[in-house]
Design a protein around this motif. Structure first.
Motif, PDB file in Angstrom:
ATOM      1  N   SER A  70       0.720  -1.155  -0.042  1.00 45.86           N
ATOM      2  CA  SER A  70       0.102  -0.061   0.071  1.00 45.86           C
ATOM      3  C   SER A  70       0.803   1.250   0.097  1.00 45.86           C
ATOM      4  CB  SER A  70      -0.927  -0.040   1.044  1.00 45.86           C
ATOM      5  OG  SER A  70      -0.061  -0.100   2.284  1.00 45.86           O
ATOM      6  N   GLU A  71       0.504   2.504  -0.510  1.00 44.65           N
ATOM      7  CA  GLU A  71       0.765   3.509  -0.516  1.00 44.65           C
ATOM      8  C   GLU A  71       1.031   4.380   0.701  1.00 44.65           C
ATOM      9  OE1 GLU A  71      -0.069   5.888  -3.874  1.00 44.65           O
ATOM     10  OE2 GLU A  71       0.273   4.392  -5.078  1.00 44.65           O
ATOM     11  N   ASP A  72      -0.294   4.048   1.458  1.00 43.79           N
ATOM     12  CA  ASP A  72      -0.290   4.713   2.617  1.00 43.79           C
ATOM     13  C   ASP A  72      -1.283   3.850   3.568  1.00 43.79           C
ATOM     14  OD1 ASP A  72       0.080   6.521   4.917  1.00 43.79           O
ATOM     15  OD2 ASP A  72      -1.338   8.124   3.982  1.00 43.79           O
ATOM     16  N   ARG A  73      -1.451   3.816   4.923  1.00 42.73           N
ATOM     17  CA  ARG A  73      -2.149   3.065   5.597  1.00 42.73           C
ATOM     18  C   ARG A  73      -2.419   3.787   7.133  1.00 42.73           C
ATOM     19  NH1 ARG A  73       1.649   2.336   4.643  1.00 42.73           N
ATOM     20  NH2 ARG A  73       3.753   1.566   5.072  1.00 42.73           N
ATOM     21  N   GLY A  74      -3.501   3.412   7.725  1.00 47.78           N
ATOM     22  CA  GLY A  74      -3.741   3.881   9.087  1.00 47.78           C
ATOM     23  C   GLY A  74      -4.870   3.266   9.728  1.00 47.78           C
TER      24      GLY A  74
END
Length: 99
Positions: A70-74
């Protein structure tokens, strides 16, 4: 693959309902899975890079793969107030959304 791994994790590690949501945000595709369990899985936390899995193990890599692809996660841990019904939301951003 990202949605499948997040859903599989929710299915295997929670006993209550869970849900998938996919939306376009800021030119990216955001995949989110909500479930009623507030615990953040170790494979999704910041220390994921230090999680060791035996080469022959059939489990334990899914959320680390999600982090890697993934490019970003949270993660958002939600309170029981309002429509959220508590629990947590794991989300990942990937790729550009074609416009």
């Amino acid at each position: 693959m990202l949605a499948t791994e997040l859903l599989t994790n929710a299915h295997q590690h929670t006993t209550r309902e869970y849900a998938l949501r996919v939306v376009g945000i800021g030119g990216r595709l955001r995949v989110g899975v909500w479930d009623r369990d507030r615990r953040v899985p170790p494979g999704f936390a910041a220390e994921c890079e230090r999680v060791e899995v035996h080469a022959d193990a059939e489990r334990g890599r899914g959320l680390c793969l999600v982090r890697a692809c993934s490019e970003d996660r949270g993660v958002s841990v939600l309170r029981d107030l309002g429509v959220s019904r508590g629990g947590k939301l794991l989300w990942v951003d990937c790729g550009a959304v074609a416009g």
